[in-house]
Design a protein around this motif. Structure first.
Motif, PDB file in Angstrom:
ATOM      1  N   ASP A  27       0.830  -1.196  -0.034  1.00 63.55           N
ATOM      2  CA  ASP A  27      -0.169  -0.010  -0.127  1.00 63.55           C
ATOM      3  C   ASP A  27       0.815   1.433  -0.193  1.00 63.55           C
ATOM      4  O   ASP A  27       0.566   2.190  -0.798  1.00 63.55           O
ATOM      5  CB  ASP A  27      -0.864   0.089   1.121  1.00 63.55           C
ATOM      6  N   GLU A  28       1.965   1.215   0.675  1.00 61.90           N
ATOM      7  CA  GLU A  28       2.861   2.565   0.883  1.00 61.90           C
ATOM      8  C   GLU A  28       3.466   2.531  -0.544  1.00 61.90           C
ATOM      9  O   GLU A  28       3.567   3.636  -1.281  1.00 61.90           O
ATOM     10  CB  GLU A  28       4.043   2.083   1.771  1.00 61.90           C
ATOM     11  N   ILE A  29       3.654   1.562  -1.445  1.00 62.67           N
ATOM     12  CA  ILE A  29       4.323   1.664  -2.765  1.00 62.67           C
ATOM     13  C   ILE A  29       3.187   2.324  -3.407  1.00 62.67           C
ATOM     14  O   ILE A  29       3.773   3.350  -4.344  1.00 62.67           O
ATOM     15  CB  ILE A  29       4.809   0.385  -3.386  1.00 62.67           C
ATOM     16  N   LEU A  30       1.966   1.649  -3.622  1.00 57.75           N
ATOM     17  CA  LEU A  30       0.904   2.222  -4.266  1.00 57.75           C
ATOM     18  C   LEU A  30       0.685   3.713  -4.122  1.00 57.75           C
ATOM     19  O   LEU A  30       0.477   4.639  -4.866  1.00 57.75           O
ATOM     20  CB  LEU A  30      -0.178   1.491  -4.378  1.00 57.75           C
ATOM     21  N   LEU A  31       0.826   4.014  -2.765  1.00 58.32           N
ATOM     22  CA  LEU A  31       0.519   5.579  -2.476  1.00 58.32           C
ATOM     23  C   LEU A  31       1.477   6.432  -3.007  1.00 58.32           C
ATOM     24  O   LEU A  31       1.641   7.669  -3.404  1.00 58.32           O
ATOM     25  CB  LEU A  31       0.239   5.617  -0.884  1.00 58.32           C
ATOM     26  N   THR A  32       2.712   6.077  -3.019  1.00 59.58           N
ATOM     27  CA  THR A  32       4.053   6.892  -3.473  1.00 59.58           C
ATOM     28  C   THR A  32       3.751   7.091  -4.837  1.00 59.58           C
ATOM     29  O   THR A  32       4.049   8.251  -5.488  1.00 59.58           O
ATOM     30  CB  THR A  32       5.245   5.997  -3.048  1.00 59.58           C
ATOM     31  N   LEU A  33       3.515   6.041  -5.648  1.00 61.29           N
ATOM     32  CA  LEU A  33       3.277   6.033  -7.192  1.00 61.29           C
ATOM     33  C   LEU A  33       2.471   6.986  -7.390  1.00 61.29           C
ATOM     34  O   LEU A  33       1.994   7.628  -8.422  1.00 61.29           O
ATOM     35  CB  LEU A  33       3.119   4.690  -7.654  1.00 61.29           C
ATOM     36  N   GLU A  34       1.025   6.983  -6.532  1.00 59.04           N
ATOM     37  CA  GLU A  34      -0.055   7.502  -6.648  1.00 59.04           C
ATOM     38  C   GLU A  34       0.201   9.145  -6.978  1.00 59.04           C
ATOM     39  O   GLU A  34      -0.380   9.675  -7.539  1.00 59.04           O
ATOM     40  CB  GLU A  34      -1.083   7.385  -5.728  1.00 59.04           C
ATOM     41  N   LYS A  35       1.146   9.637  -6.131  1.00 57.45           N
ATOM     42  CA  LYS A  35       1.437  11.030  -6.038  1.00 57.45           C
ATOM     43  C   LYS A  35       1.903  11.385  -7.580  1.00 57.45           C
ATOM     44  O   LYS A  35       1.946  12.568  -7.680  1.00 57.45           O
ATOM     45  CB  LYS A  35       2.693  11.306  -4.999  1.00 57.45           C
ATOM     46  N   SER A  43       4.941   3.045 -14.827  1.00 59.81           N
ATOM     47  CA  SER A  43       4.213   4.006 -15.642  1.00 59.81           C
ATOM     48  C   SER A  43       4.002   5.133 -14.711  1.00 59.81           C
ATOM     49  O   SER A  43       3.171   5.124 -13.914  1.00 59.81           O
ATOM     50  CB  SER A  43       3.238   3.688 -16.640  1.00 59.81           C
ATOM     51  N   ALA A  44       4.699   6.548 -15.102  1.00 60.35           N
ATOM     52  CA  ALA A  44       4.436   7.567 -14.051  1.00 60.35           C
ATOM     53  C   ALA A  44       4.592   8.750 -14.757  1.00 60.35           C
ATOM     54  O   ALA A  44       5.295   8.815 -15.816  1.00 60.35           O
ATOM     55  CB  ALA A  44       5.168   7.503 -12.833  1.00 60.35           C
ATOM     56  N   GLU A  45       4.485  10.074 -14.121  1.00 58.55           N
ATOM     57  CA  GLU A  45       4.850  11.379 -14.755  1.00 58.55           C
ATOM     58  C   GLU A  45       6.510  11.506 -14.756  1.00 58.55           C
ATOM     59  O   GLU A  45       7.117  10.935 -13.879  1.00 58.55           O
ATOM     60  CB  GLU A  45       4.327  12.654 -13.821  1.00 58.55           C
ATOM     61  N   VAL A  46       6.868  12.067 -15.922  1.00 56.28           N
ATOM     62  CA  VAL A  46       8.310  12.110 -15.973  1.00 56.28           C
ATOM     63  C   VAL A  46       9.024  13.030 -14.568  1.00 56.28           C
ATOM     64  O   VAL A  46      10.174  12.222 -14.444  1.00 56.28           O
ATOM     65  CB  VAL A  46       8.628  12.867 -17.242  1.00 56.28           C
ATOM     66  N   LYS A  47       8.298  13.803 -14.172  1.00 57.40           N
ATOM     67  CA  LYS A  47       8.919  14.383 -13.005  1.00 57.40           C
ATOM     68  C   LYS A  47       9.157  13.608 -11.883  1.00 57.40           C
ATOM     69  O   LYS A  47       9.874  13.946 -10.929  1.00 57.40           O
ATOM     70  CB  LYS A  47       7.952  15.706 -12.632  1.00 57.40           C
ATOM     71  N   GLY A  48       8.668  12.438 -11.868  1.00 59.63           N
ATOM     72  CA  GLY A  48       8.598  11.549 -10.549  1.00 59.63           C
ATOM     73  C   GLY A  48       9.677  10.644 -10.716  1.00 59.63           C
ATOM     74  O   GLY A  48       9.808   9.546 -10.180  1.00 59.63           O
ATOM     75  N   LEU A  49      10.675  10.682 -12.078  1.00 59.29           N
ATOM     76  CA  LEU A  49      11.649   9.657 -12.389  1.00 59.29           C
ATOM     77  C   LEU A  49      12.670   9.386 -11.054  1.00 59.29           C
ATOM     78  O   LEU A  49      12.884   8.018 -10.864  1.00 59.29           O
ATOM     79  CB  LEU A  49      12.533  10.101 -13.512  1.00 59.29           C
ATOM     80  N   ASP A  50      12.906  10.130 -10.423  1.00 62.26           N
ATOM     81  CA  ASP A  50      13.889   9.897  -9.217  1.00 62.26           C
ATOM     82  C   ASP A  50      13.376   8.924  -8.278  1.00 62.26           C
ATOM     83  O   ASP A  50      13.973   7.730  -8.047  1.00 62.26           O
ATOM     84  CB  ASP A  50      14.534  11.126  -8.559  1.00 62.26           C
ATOM     85  N   THR A  51      12.090   9.150  -7.857  1.00 68.64           N
ATOM     86  CA  THR A  51      11.128   8.407  -6.987  1.00 68.64           C
ATOM     87  C   THR A  51      10.914   6.987  -7.368  1.00 68.64           C
ATOM     88  O   THR A  51      11.181   5.914  -6.826  1.00 68.64           O
ATOM     89  CB  THR A  51      10.032   8.947  -6.613  1.00 68.64           C
ATOM     90  N   VAL A  52      10.659   6.887  -9.147  1.00 68.99           N
ATOM     91  CA  VAL A  52      10.372   5.643  -9.397  1.00 68.99           C
ATOM     92  C   VAL A  52      11.612   4.593  -9.611  1.00 68.99           C
ATOM     93  O   VAL A  52      11.532   3.651  -9.357  1.00 68.99           O
ATOM     94  CB  VAL A  52       9.966   5.846 -11.076  1.00 68.99           C
ATOM     95  N   VAL A  53      12.708   5.161  -9.978  1.00 73.19           N
ATOM     96  CA  VAL A  53      14.061   4.485 -10.144  1.00 73.19           C
ATOM     97  C   VAL A  53      14.411   3.928  -8.650  1.00 73.19           C
ATOM     98  O   VAL A  53      14.811   2.807  -8.604  1.00 73.19           O
ATOM     99  CB  VAL A  53      15.162   5.127 -10.828  1.00 73.19           C
ATOM    100  N   SER A  54      14.220   4.756  -7.624  1.00 72.38           N
ATOM    101  CA  SER A  54      14.420   4.656  -6.334  1.00 72.38           C
ATOM    102  C   SER A  54      13.441   3.353  -5.777  1.00 72.38           C
ATOM    103  O   SER A  54      14.197   2.052  -5.166  1.00 72.38           O
ATOM    104  CB  SER A  54      14.227   5.487  -5.514  1.00 72.38           C
ATOM    105  N   LEU A  55      12.203   3.289  -6.110  1.00 72.39           N
ATOM    106  CA  LEU A  55      11.601   2.413  -5.802  1.00 72.39           C
ATOM    107  C   LEU A  55      11.654   1.109  -6.562  1.00 72.39           C
ATOM    108  O   LEU A  55      11.677  -0.017  -5.984  1.00 72.39           O
ATOM    109  CB  LEU A  55       9.907   2.896  -6.324  1.00 72.39           C
ATOM    110  N   ILE A  95       1.425   3.745 -11.863  1.00 73.77           N
ATOM    111  CA  ILE A  95       1.178   2.216 -11.631  1.00 73.77           C
ATOM    112  C   ILE A  95       2.226   1.383 -11.919  1.00 73.77           C
ATOM    113  O   ILE A  95       3.198   1.766 -12.390  1.00 73.77           O
ATOM    114  CB  ILE A  95      -0.053   1.897 -12.485  1.00 73.77           C
ATOM    115  N   CYS A  96       2.187   0.182 -11.198  1.00 70.31           N
ATOM    116  CA  CYS A  96       3.334  -0.723 -11.309  1.00 70.31           C
ATOM    117  C   CYS A  96       2.869  -2.021 -11.893  1.00 70.31           C
ATOM    118  O   CYS A  96       1.562  -2.322 -11.451  1.00 70.31           O
ATOM    119  CB  CYS A  96       4.374  -0.777  -9.891  1.00 70.31           C
ATOM    120  N   ASP A  97       3.636  -3.127 -12.180  1.00 73.89           N
ATOM    121  CA  ASP A  97       3.511  -4.218 -12.684  1.00 73.89           C
ATOM    122  C   ASP A  97       4.682  -4.970 -12.879  1.00 73.89           C
ATOM    123  O   ASP A  97       5.828  -4.682 -12.868  1.00 73.89           O
ATOM    124  CB  ASP A  97       2.552  -4.504 -13.970  1.00 73.89           C
ATOM    125  N   CYS A  98       4.397  -6.437 -12.396  1.00 74.95           N
ATOM    126  CA  CYS A  98       5.436  -7.412 -12.713  1.00 74.95           C
ATOM    127  C   CYS A  98       5.073  -8.677 -13.403  1.00 74.95           C
ATOM    128  O   CYS A  98       3.747  -9.166 -13.133  1.00 74.95           O
ATOM    129  CB  CYS A  98       5.979  -8.116 -11.235  1.00 74.95           C
TER     130      CYS A  98
END
Length: 517
Positions: free
Chosen positions: A119-127, A146-158, A131-134
């Protein structure tokens, strides 16, 4: 109201075309007398955004010091798709109980060192609108966001945290066991038998090795898989040299900077990698048959139940996607085409493919005839799936063997051009989608270290000739058949008879003489 709208339209015409043009228009002619090719007076010259065609579709690749490859493709827009692809799948489970890759797929994006729960992961992505998938296949595991470009740093960290720092808690593993059991139960009960038949045809074609190992976790392995076993597997296969960080819709330098920050000097939760334990087995095609006698009469109940059907899949060895013959096999698969007997038809639906013209249009009792091509880094399998009433199984099998034999004939110029055009069309339409481009970039770079661009693939497809189709088919027909059979198999011909039919000139099954019917 009507008068007001009329005045608005009049004023709009005056604004657009000028007083003189409007007077001329309103005096009798239906349109203003202005050339569409000439610029309108008083309008500034437009300036269009432009990009060099080579730069637009170029895939940039960088290899970091630890062996991790970073690949990106720029695509303009507000969102991006970024993910990590690992050279790991069910084919690598020779030394382990089958089903580990299936378990890891279900455990993906659960609690990590940085995030306490899914849930924490999904809430972080929601900002970041993400969305995420495996997904796992026989040779690749893919974690994607898949997320907004400005959230790239958070996405790669996640992504780094999800892949390299999963907690694998006991309660998460127990939940995964429940999910896997449910999926196995659903697999055997669903009306569409295609996933089960695909499992069976791989098991028949590559008996007990590599891509023939179970893609879904067998029931007997569910309780065997625990945290210790998962860590042993991850230690061998989740190492940087076997990974690609792929991104679509971001600048390459930005993605490389994030990779260095979050993936370069990170110690995984299972400790140092041991890539020496990797299974490097090459796929051994064996051929054979896998039968599953099953009562299919109650698969679909209700006011309009699906009739009881028997499903047959026959396959022959093709080639790997690294070979030059991969493109002719892809064209052959498109030329065979097929589908369900109740397809709506229409342009692009393949109604002029061989399995429609020669099979479904001529034999009303056949419910399905579809061609599939599965290709891997060291082998491939071209197969045809067909469904019919259990009493007509023998006749259905003979129709399929005849179609395989007729593949070796000379392809007509029109049907070949149609198949090539349809393949190119499907390729280009699929590559309109950002997630599809991401998967294409990731898989190609993971397998070959580079990427063939769409226009290169289209040129290769255009160069396929009828003699290429005949050559690859003749070679394919030399291999032993792989057969998967599901349902009421009372009338099913023997494997030896199917093999004899595929070795004959006309594809007919050997005659059977019965004293009593």
């Amino acid at each position: 109201m009507a008068t007001h709208m009329s005045r608005c339209r009049t004023w709009g015409r005056v604004q657009r075309f000028g007083i003189a043009a409007y007077r001329k228009c309103s005096s009798g002619s239906g349109y203003p007398n202005i050339s569409l090719s000439a610029p309108l007076p008083g309008i500034p010259k437009p300036v269009f955004a432009a990009v060099d065609s080579h730069e637009q579709c170029e895939t940039k690749i960088t290899t970091l010091e630890n062996g991790l490859k970073v690949a990106s493709q720029n695509k303009f827009g507000q969102f991006c798709t970024v993910g990590i692809l690992v050279n790991s799948g069910s084919r690598h489970e020779t030394k382990y109980p089958s089903g580990i890759a299936h378990f890891l797929e279900k455990l993906a994006f659960s609690s990590t060192a940085q995030y306490g729960s899914k849930d924490e992961i999904l809430l972080t992505l929601e900002k970041h609108g993400g969305i995420c998938d495996c997904q796992t296949s026989r040779d690749t595991t893919m974690y994607a966001v898949s997320a907004e470009v400005k959230g790239l740093d958070t996405v790669v960290s996640l992504l780094s945290d999800a892949v390299l720092q999963p907690r694998l808690l006991d309660e998460e593993i127990e939940m995964t066991r429940m999910a896997v059991r449910f999926e196995l139960e659903d697999l055997s009960m669903r009306p569409d038998p295609e996933p089960l038949l695909t499992e069976m045809i791989h098991a028949a074609a590559y008996r007990g090795n590599t891509v023939g190992l179970p893609r879904f976790c067998p029931v007997e392995s569910v309780e065997k898989i625990d945290k210790k076993l998962l860590h042993m597997y991850l230690q061998s296969y989740y190492c940087p040299e076997r990974m690609v960080l792929a991104g679509v819709g971001i600048e390459h330098e930005q993605l490389v900077a994030c990779a260095r920050k979050y993936l370069l000097n990170v110690k995984p939760v299972w400790g140092a990698s041991t890539p020496t334990n990797v299974d490097l087995s090459v796929a051994q095609y064996t051929g054979g048959i896998v039968r599953m006698d099953k009562d299919m009469s109650d698969v679909s109940l209700g006011p309009t139940p699906i009739p009881e059907l028997t499903h047959i899949m026959i396959g022959l060895e093709s080639c790997s996607f690294l070979e030059d013959d991969f493109i002719p096999f892809a064209v052959l698969n498109m030329m065979m085409g097929g589908g369900g007997s109740f397809s709506a038809g229409g342009p692009g639906k393949g109604m002029f493919t061989r399995l429609y013209l020669n099979v479904l249009n001529r034999h009303h009792w056949m419910y399905n005839a579809t061609s599939y091509h599965h290709s891997y880094e060291d082998t491939g399998l071209l197969c045809i799936h067909a469904s019919a009433d259990p009493r007509q199984v023998r006749e259905m099998v003979e129709i399929l063997t005849r179609e395989f034999i007729q593949m070796a004939g000379t392809a007509g110029e029109m049907e070949l051009e149609r198949a090539k055009t349809q393949l190119k069309s499907m390729l280009m339409m699929n590559l309109e989608s950002r997630p599809v481009i991401f998967e294409d970039v990731g898989r190609q770079v993971l397998a070959t270290g580079k990427r063939k661009l769409p226009h290169e693939l289209c040129d290769l497809i255009s160069n396929v000739t009828a003699s290429d189709i005949k050559r690859v088919t003749t070679k394919m027909l030399c291999s032993k058949p792989a057969v998967a059979a599901l349902g009421d198999l009372t009338e099913m011909p023997s494997y030896e008879h199917i093999q004899a039919a595929l070795s004959s000139k006309d594809g007919h099954l050997p005659r059977m003489y019965r004293l009593f019917r």
